[in-house]
Design a protein around this motif. Structure first.
Motif, mmCIF file in Angstrom:
data_model
loop_
_atom_site.group_PDB
_atom_site.id
_atom_site.type_symbol
_atom_site.label_atom_id
_atom_site.label_comp_id
_atom_site.label_asym_id
_atom_site.label_seq_id
_atom_site.Cartn_x
_atom_site.Cartn_y
_atom_site.Cartn_z
ATOM 1 N N VAL B 16 -2.632 -6.816 19.390
ATOM 2 C CA VAL B 16 -1.616 -6.093 18.305
ATOM 3 C C VAL B 16 -2.495 -5.286 17.467
ATOM 4 O O VAL B 16 -3.692 -5.872 16.685
ATOM 5 C CB VAL B 16 -1.101 -6.839 17.628
ATOM 6 N N PRO B 37 7.781 3.859 9.640
ATOM 7 C CA PRO B 37 8.653 2.936 9.944
ATOM 8 C C PRO B 37 8.300 1.302 9.788
ATOM 9 O O PRO B 37 6.954 1.067 9.692
ATOM 10 C CB PRO B 37 9.004 2.997 11.213
ATOM 11 N N SER B 38 9.049 0.270 9.689
ATOM 12 C CA SER B 38 8.705 -1.084 9.414
ATOM 13 C C SER B 38 7.948 -1.430 10.608
ATOM 14 O O SER B 38 8.071 -1.173 11.721
ATOM 15 C CB SER B 38 9.919 -1.854 9.532
ATOM 16 N N GLY B 39 6.656 -2.038 10.246
ATOM 17 C CA GLY B 39 5.740 -2.696 11.228
ATOM 18 C C GLY B 39 4.627 -1.725 11.670
ATOM 19 O O GLY B 39 3.788 -2.017 12.480
ATOM 20 N N GLY B 41 2.042 -0.631 9.848
ATOM 21 C CA GLY B 41 0.570 -1.114 9.445
ATOM 22 C C GLY B 41 0.553 -0.783 7.883
ATOM 23 O O GLY B 41 -0.548 -0.697 7.629
ATOM 24 N N LYS B 42 1.733 -0.274 7.275
ATOM 25 C CA LYS B 42 1.150 -0.162 5.821
ATOM 26 C C LYS B 42 0.724 -1.096 4.952
ATOM 27 O O LYS B 42 -0.187 -0.878 4.263
ATOM 28 C CB LYS B 42 2.657 0.571 5.238
ATOM 29 N N THR B 43 1.514 -2.234 4.877
ATOM 30 C CA THR B 43 0.899 -3.471 4.139
ATOM 31 C C THR B 43 -0.292 -3.849 4.515
ATOM 32 O O THR B 43 -1.436 -4.272 3.789
ATOM 33 C CB THR B 43 1.993 -4.749 4.408
ATOM 34 N N GLU B 159 5.685 -1.364 -1.626
ATOM 35 C CA GLU B 159 7.203 -1.233 -1.867
ATOM 36 C C GLU B 159 7.536 -1.615 -3.346
ATOM 37 O O GLU B 159 8.383 -2.741 -3.254
ATOM 38 C CB GLU B 159 8.006 -1.786 -0.829
ATOM 39 N N HIS B 192 8.902 2.907 2.543
ATOM 40 C CA HIS B 192 9.785 3.374 3.767
ATOM 41 C C HIS B 192 10.912 4.528 3.533
ATOM 42 O O HIS B 192 11.777 4.539 4.143
ATOM 43 C CB HIS B 192 10.165 2.619 4.850
#
Ligand SMILES: Nc1ncnc2c1ncn2[C@@H]1O[C@H](COP(=O)(O)OP(=O)(O)OP(=O)(O)O)[C@@H](O)[C@H]1O
Ligand SMILES: [Mg+2]
Lengths: 287, 327
Positions: B16, B37-39, B41-43, B159, B192
């Motif tokens: 991944v 979008p969710s997932g 890689g922002k966090t 967020e 997001h």
């Protein structure tokens, strides 16, 4: 809530009945018999003779011999608990930080003392600590000279800590599992050192786990029988071994019962006090 | 020299690629939003800057210093975690005071700043409570207060406003913007919510499955998205047939279309459905050009009922063609 007329409450009564019955038969009945026995009069020639007397309790309270045994038991229980906290908490913390395959391996190692019969384990200790045992051989090789270790409080405490550690590690480990690792990271992000993060953020959160582990260890250590019996010998008596002696050597059953009752009450007082503290301190914060 | 520099930063979890070859330069005092979008890689990106996730490859430089593998507790950043990560055994005030305590700020000054920070997030009345006695949005504001009270040179917000009601969110956005302008705090905020990213940031970084796909001002991202995906992620869009036989696809935003009486525009269309958005009406229409979405200001004139035939019109200058091969 205590309304027994609702169907739900009634089924609760029915459902708890089996365990309630079991509890009464195997726990309350022998306990009340012991309590009754402790008030029986005793005659050296005829044993327990019925009747009603406080004389055994009076003897225990006034006789320095018994006081010493109780104090020794308290001391051994406290030191064992203290050492278990000292070793078990860091151990649980390190375990919880281990990578996946090692974690379960080491957890198993921590649990091994529980998989070996108490008698076998204790004989193992007495061989290890004996005057011709490996530990003494090592001491000799190091030039320390032979040391008598068997039949000392040190030997009893060492063996107790060994077997009690899992009872400390498991509740602390469980408490650690519930922690959000990001909370510790948050402490680090504010510039806290690793040690500060552990002391200020991790420890307070696992305190209920440490306290319940400590209670279990103290309760088990203070009422332990096999280990002080085999490693403490005849001279180093603890309360449980004294009870045994009263029953089987002196044949003074009422006296044995009275000592057992006092031990039970003392243990209960310690437990309830600690429980009260936990409730007050941590209820609101950690739920 | 940029204040913060991410240089070909990657984080791989086995196969991944959570973050893949991300490069970004942030100037001192800039407000950057990571949008995606969710997932995507922002966090993970934020956690690498914070020092909680070890980068697989690439470098992070803060004020010229390479901090790629520096311990988290030497970086001195203010962080709001996506899961808040409040100290559950401390009161709200103690939570906020913790960072100041670590900085060895004296007691009186500490109390003053804690009070100030709590007032800023409208929580002064809850100083004595424990986190579990607060609502989700209140906890989130404690996390925000805890991060800004230490006046860090770099704020990382994951967020930070996702759980707040619209009004409170706007107030907090305003406060964040004020802090950034008055104190000059460089801020990187993950979100997001495109409206949030647009309203507060100097630049928006759009991420998609671990990669950065566009870095631009909010206006540019909205008006000149680099791909159809971005175009649809940051707003609604209508596809128009190519002007010439094999010309490029043309796009137009719903608010750039106008509705006229039937026969007076470029194409007639039938109202299929309409949605009331308060300040606007949103229409779904069927036209020979295909389905269309139109947004009209609610100026008090009666709305078009479903079934009505109207005409579509637009200014050719508002048409966009997307870069070749972008999807
Ligand atoms: N510890 C991990 N092990 C394996 N995969 C991970 C791990 N952490 C994150 N990932 C994966 O990396 C990708 C990026 O995750 P990340 O948390 O950065 O997403 P995000 O953009 O913050 O999403 P969201 O908006 O939902 O918070 C996801 O596909 C996620 O499944
Ligand atoms: Mg995230």
């Amino acid at each position: 809530m205590s309304d027994t007329s609702t169907p739900r409450a009634r089924s609760a009564v029915w459902l708890t009945l089996p365990s309630l019955l079991l509890f009464t038969v195997v726990l309350l009945t022998p306990l009340s018999l012991t309590l009754l026995l402790s008030f029986n009069e005793y005659d050296a020639a005829r044993g327990a003779t019925g009747g009603f007397t406080f004389s055994h309790y009076a003897a225990i309270v006034s006789d320095g011999y018994y006081l010493e045994i109780f104090l020794r038991t308290l001391r051994i229980g406290l030191i064992t608990t203290f050492l278990c906290v000292l070793i078990g908490v860091p151990e649980a913390y390190i375990l919880s930080r281990m990578a996946a395959p090692w974690r379960s391996v080491f957890l198993m190692i921590v649990l091994t003392p529980l998989l070996v019969s108490v008698v076998v384990r204790t004989f193992g200790w007495s061989m290890l600590l004996g005057i011709e045992g490996p530990v003494n051989m090592l001491f000799q090789a190091l030039g320390i000279g032979k040391t008598r270790m068997l039949y000392t409080e040190g030997a009893v405490i060492t063996a107790l800590v060994h077997v009690m550690l899992p009872f400390m590690v498991i509740p602390v480990w469980t408490a650690l599992q519930k922690l959000d690792p990001q909370v510790e990271q948050a402490a680090l992000s504010f510039g806290a050192s690793r040690l500060t993060a552990i002391v200020r953020v991790v420890l307070p959160q696992i305190m209920p786990g440490i306290l319940s582990g400590g209670l279990i260890v103290f309760g088990l250590a203070a009422s332990s029988f096999a280990i002080p019996g085999l490693l403490g010998g005849r001279r180093l008596k603890m309360v449980a071994t004294t009870v045994y002696d009263q029953y089987l050597h002196e044949l003074n059953w009422p006296m044995g019962a009275a000592i057992a009752v006092i031990l039970l009450i003392a243990n209960l007082i310690v437990m309830l006090t600690c429980h009260r503290v936990v409730e007050r301190q941590y209820r609101r914060r950690l739920g | 020299m940029p204040f913060l520099e991410l240089d070909a930063l990657s984080k791989h979890y086995g196969p991944v690629k959570a973050v893949d070859d991300v490069s970004l330069s942030v100037e001192q005092g800039e407000f950057i939003s990571l949008l995606g979008p969710s997932g995507c890689g922002k966090t993970t990106t934020l956690q690498m800057i914070a020092g909680f996730v070890d980068a697989t490859a690439g470098r992070i430089r803060l004020q010229g210093r390479d901090i790629t593998h520096a311990p988290a507790n030497t970086r001195g950043l203010g962080i709001v975690f996506q899961s808040y990560a409040l100290f559950p055994h401390m009161t709200v005030a103690d939570n906020v005071a913790f960072g100041l305590e670590m900085q060895k700020v004296d007691r009186a000054e500490r109390a003053r700043r804690v009070e100030q920070a709590l007032a800023l997030v409208h929580l002064d009345a809850h100083a004595g409570r424990y986190p579990r006695e607060l609502s989700g949005g209140q906890r989130q504001r404690v996390a925000l207060a805890r991060a800004i009270v230490i006046r860090p040179p770099l704020l990382l917000l994951d967020e930070p406003l996702s759980n707040l009601d619209a009004k409170l969110r706007e107030a907090m956005q305003f406060e964040l913007r004020t802090i950034q302008q008055q104190v000059g705090t460089t801020t990187i905020m993950v979100t997001h919510d495109q409206a949030e990213a647009f309203s507060v940031s100097d630049r928006v970084v759009v991420m998609q499955s671990g990669r950065i796909t566009q870095i631009d001002t909010p206006y540019e991202v909205y008006e000149h998205p680099a791909s159809e995906f971005i175009s649809r992620f940051v707003g609604k869009t209508n596809l128009l047939p190519p002007a010439t036989a094999n010309g490029p696809q043309r796009h137009i935003r719903p608010e750039k279309l106008t509705l006229k009486p039937a026969g007076q525009g470029r194409s007639d269309a039938t109202v299929v459905d309409r949605f009331f958005l308060g300040s606007q009406w949103l229409y779904h229409l069927e036209s020979p050009l295909g389905p269309m979405v139109v947004v009209q200001v609610n100026d008090g004139s009666p709305a078009h009922a479903p079934g009505t035939v109207v005409a579509l019109d637009w200014d050719d200058a508002t048409l966009r063609t997307l870069p070749e091969g972008s999807r």
